[in-house]
Design a protein around this motif. Structure first.
Motif, PDB file in Angstrom:
ATOM      1  N   THR A 138      67.009  46.869  14.962  1.00 38.58           N
ATOM      2  CA  THR A 138      67.080  47.086  16.411  1.00 38.58           C
ATOM      3  C   THR A 138      67.072  45.726  17.123  1.00 38.58           C
ATOM      4  OG1 THR A 138      64.706  47.141  16.726  1.00 38.58           O
ATOM      5  CG2 THR A 138      65.762  49.211  16.167  1.00 38.58           C
TER       6      THR A 138
ATOM      7  N   SER B 201      65.061  44.807  19.282  1.00 40.52           N
ATOM      8  CA  SER B 201      63.673  44.364  19.382  1.00 40.52           C
ATOM      9  C   SER B 201      63.242  43.573  18.160  1.00 40.52           C
ATOM     10  CB  SER B 201      62.753  45.572  19.542  1.00 40.52           C
ATOM     11  OG  SER B 201      63.126  46.288  20.665  1.00 40.52           O
ATOM     12  N   ASP B 202      63.701  44.026  16.973  1.00 39.22           N
ATOM     13  CA  ASP B 202      63.364  43.294  15.754  1.00 39.22           C
ATOM     14  C   ASP B 202      63.882  41.874  15.840  1.00 39.22           C
ATOM     15  OD1 ASP B 202      62.087  45.213  13.911  1.00 39.22           O
ATOM     16  OD2 ASP B 202      63.939  46.315  14.253  1.00 39.22           O
TER      17      ASP B 202
ATOM     18  N   ALA C 273      64.514  40.197  18.566  1.00 38.66           N
ATOM     19  CA  ALA C 273      63.767  39.450  19.576  1.00 38.66           C
ATOM     20  C   ALA C 273      62.443  38.950  19.009  1.00 38.66           C
ATOM     21  CB  ALA C 273      63.529  40.333  20.797  1.00 38.66           C
TER      22      ALA C 273
ATOM     23  N   ILE D 158      63.724  38.228  27.377  1.00 38.82           N
ATOM     24  CA  ILE D 158      64.283  39.277  26.510  1.00 38.82           C
ATOM     25  C   ILE D 158      63.458  40.558  26.632  1.00 38.82           C
ATOM     26  CG2 ILE D 158      64.778  39.927  24.125  1.00 38.82           C
ATOM     27  CD1 ILE D 158      65.258  36.991  23.543  1.00 38.82           C
ATOM     28  N   ALA D 159      62.120  40.390  26.664  1.00 45.90           N
ATOM     29  CA  ALA D 159      61.245  41.565  26.746  1.00 45.90           C
ATOM     30  C   ALA D 159      61.505  42.340  28.025  1.00 45.90           C
ATOM     31  CB  ALA D 159      59.781  41.129  26.670  1.00 45.90           C
ATOM     32  N   LYS D 160      61.649  41.616  29.147  1.00 45.61           N
ATOM     33  CA  LYS D 160      61.906  42.289  30.419  1.00 45.61           C
ATOM     34  C   LYS D 160      63.267  42.981  30.379  1.00 45.61           C
ATOM     35  CE  LYS D 160      58.246  41.852  32.370  1.00 45.61           C
ATOM     36  NZ  LYS D 160      57.492  43.023  32.725  1.00 45.61           N
TER      37      LYS D 160
ATOM     38  N   LEU E 146      64.765  44.185  27.727  1.00 40.44           N
ATOM     39  CA  LEU E 146      64.631  45.402  26.902  1.00 40.44           C
ATOM     40  C   LEU E 146      63.953  46.503  27.700  1.00 40.44           C
ATOM     41  CD1 LEU E 146      63.433  43.986  23.487  1.00 40.44           C
ATOM     42  CD2 LEU E 146      65.589  45.104  23.950  1.00 40.44           C
ATOM     43  N   GLU E 147      62.927  46.131  28.474  1.00 39.81           N
ATOM     44  CA  GLU E 147      62.172  47.113  29.230  1.00 39.81           C
ATOM     45  C   GLU E 147      63.077  47.791  30.261  1.00 39.81           C
ATOM     46  OE1 GLU E 147      58.517  45.357  30.376  1.00 39.81           O
ATOM     47  OE2 GLU E 147      57.997  47.054  31.644  1.00 39.81           O
TER      48      GLU E 147
ATOM     49  N   GLY F 284      65.828  50.584  29.032  1.00 42.50           N
ATOM     50  CA  GLY F 284      65.443  51.968  28.826  1.00 42.50           C
ATOM     51  C   GLY F 284      65.648  52.810  30.078  1.00 42.50           C
TER      52      GLY F 284
END
Lengths: 85, 232
Positions: free
Chosen positions: A25, A27-28, A30, A74-76, A78-79, A82
Motif C-alpha cells: 500500500t 502507506s507502507d 511512506a 505524506i501523512a496529511k 493520505l488522510e 480517504g
C-alpha cells in the motif's frame, strides 16, 4: 570497525528500500521512506566519523527536519485521500 | 571515551538493522510502523549520542546532540501522523489482528451468539443414551462434562461412527468414544476468532468455557441463524 558499521547500516537501508519497492500500500512506502530518512541521518554521522569532516553533521540535522516535514505532508495527503472517495 | 562512543554506535546500528527487519517482515502497515519507528529512532539516537561521546565537546558533537533532540521529537510525531493517515485512508489491518479500537463498529463477542442451553452428557452415560439424545434433540454433538460442569471432551456423530468401526456401540460408555481434543473459547472472545476456527479447522461446534465450566456452545448453524437475525 567503520567498514562493519557501514555494512550493517547499508544492509538496513537496502531492507527499507525493498519495502519501498514492494509496497503493497502507499502507506507502507511512506513508512519505509520515513525510516529511510532516519537511517540516512545515522549514515551521515558514520560518514562524518569516517572522513573526520564536520559538515556532514549539518546534512544530518537538515535531513532529519526535512524528512519529518516530508512525512507529515505524506501523512496529511493520505488522510485527505480517504475523504475524497 | 572513543571506545565507549564506538560501542554506542555499534549498538545503534544493530537497533537500526532489527528495526528494518521488522519493517520487512511484519504483516501490516501498523505493525511495521510500530516496530521500525521505535527501533530505528532508538538506533539513530544511539549513533548520534555515540558520535557526541566519541568527539567530545567539539562543534560536531554538539550538532549530533541537537540532531538527536530533533529526531526524538519529530520521529514519533511523524509515525503517529502516518498511522492516523493510513487508518483514515482505509488501509486494512492484518487478518491476525484481534481488535480494532478505533473502529465505529462494535466488536461482536461470542456471548452474543452462543447457545446458552447446552445439552451435555456425563462420561459414564452409555453410548446408547448419547445416540438417543442426539436424535431426540436434533443436534450433532454433545459436550461431555463431569457432575461439576467441567468440560472433559465432546462426543459427536463422527466420533460415534468412528467408534462403531472398532467397538461395540451397545455396551460402550460415552467415555470410551468421546474426543478429548476439544477446541474451546471464552465467552468474551471476539466472534472473529470463532469464525476463523470454523473456516480453517474441521470443528463443527465450539463449547464456550468460562473458568473451566461449559456456559454455552456455538455450532456452525448458530452462526448462520445469527446472520439471518442480523439481517432483519
Amino acid at each position: 570497525m567503520i567498514e562493519f558499521i557501514t555494512g550493517v547500516l547499508l544492509l538496513s537501508i537496502f531492507l527499507a528500500l525493498y519495502r519501498i519497492g514492494m509496497g503493497p500500500t502507499p502507506s507502507d512506502r511512506a513508512v519505509a521512506i520515513d525510516i529511510l530518512g532516519i537511517l540516512v541521518v545515522g549514515f551521515c554521522v558514520i560518514i562524518s566519523l569516517a572522513t573526520g569532516r564536520d559538515f556532514y553533521m549539518n546534512v544530518a540535522i537538515s535531513w532529519s527536519l526535512l524528512a519529518f516535514i516530508g512525512t507529515i505532508a505524506i501523512a496529511k495527503y493520505l488522510e485527505g485521500k480517504g475523504f475524497d472517495e | 571515551m572513543e571506545v565507549a562512543g564506538l560501542i554506542l554506535i555499534v549498538i545503534g546500528t544493530f537497533f537500526d538493522l532489527f528495526g528494518t527487519i521488522g519493517l520487512l517482515r511484519l504483516p501490516d502497515v501498523y505493525n511495521r510502523l510500530q516496530a521500525s519507528t521505535k527501533c530505528v529512532t532508538m538506533g539513530t539516537c544511539l549513533i548520534l549520542f555515540g558520535f557526541a561521546v566519541y568527539s567530545g565537546f567539539s562543534p560536531a558533537g554538539i550538532k549530533a546532540l541537537i540532531c538527536m533532540f530533533f529526531i526524538l521529537i519529530t520521529s514519533p510525531t511523524a509515525a503517529h501522523a502516518l498511522a492516523k493517515g493510513s487508518y483514515r485512508a482505509g488501509v486494512q489491518l492484518a487478518n491476525q489482528s484481534v481488535c480494532d479500537l478505533y473502529s465505529d463498529k462494535q466488536v461482536l463477542k461470542i456471548s452474543a451468539v452462543m447457545n446458552r442451553d447446552v445439552i451435555t452428557i456425563l462420561p459414564d452415560a452409555s453410548l446408547r443414551q448419547a445416540i438417543d439424545l442426539l436424535v431426540e434433540k436434533g443436534i450433532t454433538g454433545l459436550p461431555v462434562v463431569d457432575s461439576e460442569g467441567v468440560l472433559l471432551g465432546i462426543i459427536t456423530e463422527k466420533d460415534i461412527i468412528e467408534y462403531k468401526t472398532y467397538g461395540n456401540v451397545e455396551t460402550a460408555k460415552v467415555r470410551d468414544a468421546m474426543n478429548i481434543n476439544v477446541q474451546t473459547l471464552p465467552p468474551s472472545a471476539p466472534l472473529k476468532e470463532l469464525v476463523s476456527i470454523f473456516s480453517q479447522e474441521d470443528f463443527r461446534r465450539v463449547p464456550i468455557v468460562e473458568d473451566g465450566r461449559v456456559v454455552g456452545i456455538v455450532s456452525r448453524k448458530d452462526i448462520i441463524k445469527f446472520l439471518k437475525e442480523e439481517k432483519k
